[in-house]
Scaffold this motif. Sequence first.
Motif, PDB file in Angstrom:
ATOM      1  N   MET A   1       0.841  -1.182   0.000  1.00 34.79           N
ATOM      2  CA  MET A   1       0.000   0.000   0.000  1.00 34.79           C
ATOM      3  C   MET A   1       0.888   1.247   0.000  1.00 34.79           C
ATOM      4  SD  MET A   1      -2.959   0.919   2.685  1.00 34.79           S
ATOM      5  CE  MET A   1      -3.703   2.488   2.686  1.00 34.79           C
ATOM      6  N   THR A   2       0.593   2.146  -0.892  1.00 35.34           N
ATOM      7  CA  THR A   2       1.400   3.359  -0.965  1.00 35.34           C
ATOM      8  C   THR A   2       0.877   4.408   0.016  1.00 35.34           C
ATOM      9  OG1 THR A   2       0.045   4.276  -2.731  1.00 35.34           O
ATOM     10  CG2 THR A   2       1.968   2.999  -3.402  1.00 35.34           C
ATOM     11  N   SER A   3       1.731   5.346   0.336  1.00 32.41           N
ATOM     12  CA  SER A   3       1.342   6.418   1.246  1.00 32.41           C
ATOM     13  C   SER A   3       0.474   7.439   0.506  1.00 32.41           C
ATOM     14  CB  SER A   3       2.585   7.102   1.816  1.00 32.41           C
ATOM     15  OG  SER A   3       3.245   7.829   0.792  1.00 32.41           O
ATOM     16  N   LYS A   4      -0.253   8.210   1.267  1.00 28.79           N
ATOM     17  CA  LYS A   4      -1.076   9.289   0.704  1.00 28.79           C
ATOM     18  C   LYS A   4      -0.185  10.254  -0.078  1.00 28.79           C
ATOM     19  CE  LYS A   4      -5.135  11.563   1.431  1.00 28.79           C
ATOM     20  NZ  LYS A   4      -6.457  11.045   1.223  1.00 28.79           N
ATOM     21  N   ARG A   5       0.952  10.555   0.499  1.00 30.75           N
ATOM     22  CA  ARG A   5       1.919  11.456  -0.136  1.00 30.75           C
ATOM     23  C   ARG A   5       2.338  10.920  -1.508  1.00 30.75           C
ATOM     24  NH1 ARG A   5       6.583  14.654   2.478  1.00 30.75           N
ATOM     25  NH2 ARG A   5       8.218  14.471   0.973  1.00 30.75           N
ATOM     26  N   GLU A   6       2.643   9.627  -1.590  1.00 33.11           N
ATOM     27  CA  GLU A   6       3.044   9.020  -2.861  1.00 33.11           C
ATOM     28  C   GLU A   6       1.895   9.024  -3.860  1.00 33.11           C
ATOM     29  OE1 GLU A   6       5.024   7.417  -5.966  1.00 33.11           O
ATOM     30  OE2 GLU A   6       5.859   8.338  -4.161  1.00 33.11           O
ATOM     31  N   ASP A   7       0.680   8.747  -3.393  1.00 33.92           N
ATOM     32  CA  ASP A   7      -0.491   8.787  -4.282  1.00 33.92           C
ATOM     33  C   ASP A   7      -0.665  10.177  -4.890  1.00 33.92           C
ATOM     34  OD1 ASP A   7      -1.048   6.128  -3.713  1.00 33.92           O
ATOM     35  OD2 ASP A   7      -2.607   6.595  -2.237  1.00 33.92           O
ATOM     36  N   ILE A   8      -0.450  11.194  -4.073  1.00 28.40           N
ATOM     37  CA  ILE A   8      -0.588  12.576  -4.537  1.00 28.40           C
ATOM     38  C   ILE A   8       0.445  12.891  -5.616  1.00 28.40           C
ATOM     39  CG2 ILE A   8      -0.192  14.988  -3.825  1.00 28.40           C
ATOM     40  CD1 ILE A   8      -1.589  14.148  -1.128  1.00 28.40           C
ATOM     41  N   VAL A   9       1.701  12.547  -5.361  1.00 28.45           N
ATOM     42  CA  VAL A   9       2.765  12.873  -6.305  1.00 28.45           C
ATOM     43  C   VAL A   9       2.608  12.060  -7.599  1.00 28.45           C
ATOM     44  CG1 VAL A   9       5.264  12.976  -6.648  1.00 28.45           C
ATOM     45  CG2 VAL A   9       4.283  13.560  -4.431  1.00 28.45           C
TER      46      VAL A   9
END
Length: 142
Positions: A1-9
């Motif tokens: 699962m990716t982080s919210k930060r990674e999803d945003i970028v």
Amino acid sequence: MTSKREDIVAEIATQVGNATGVTTVTREPKALEELAVTSFPHVLVETANEVRSHASIGGTPRRVSDLDVLLNINVYGNNRDQNRNTIIDAIETQLELDPTLNGNCFDCQVTEVSIREIAESAPFGQAVMVLTVRYFYERGTP
């Protein structure tokens, strides 16, 4: 699962890639001389500073983050200034279509544009766009 930060970028990189005129988008730096002329305009997407604070009292700790994302723009040609301005406008127009970045954040906006000439001369031109992204997350899940 990716982080919210990674999803945003990742969503920013996708949206920048959809902007009219942008040829290539990467998340890792590349030397300009390694890129083919047909790779320009080229955009490097990088995370930068982040300011975090509490957004709730009691219950599940909710935090708010203001994340800066850098869009390092490289153009090639005889009309560097015009090329930069055209790509900056196209990227901003694309990002304004969905300021929540597919529901990953509360808001995303261009907060700064700077022209940069870093040891390169014609026909290369550079600029950086700073995006400030506000998003909420629970403690321990940025």
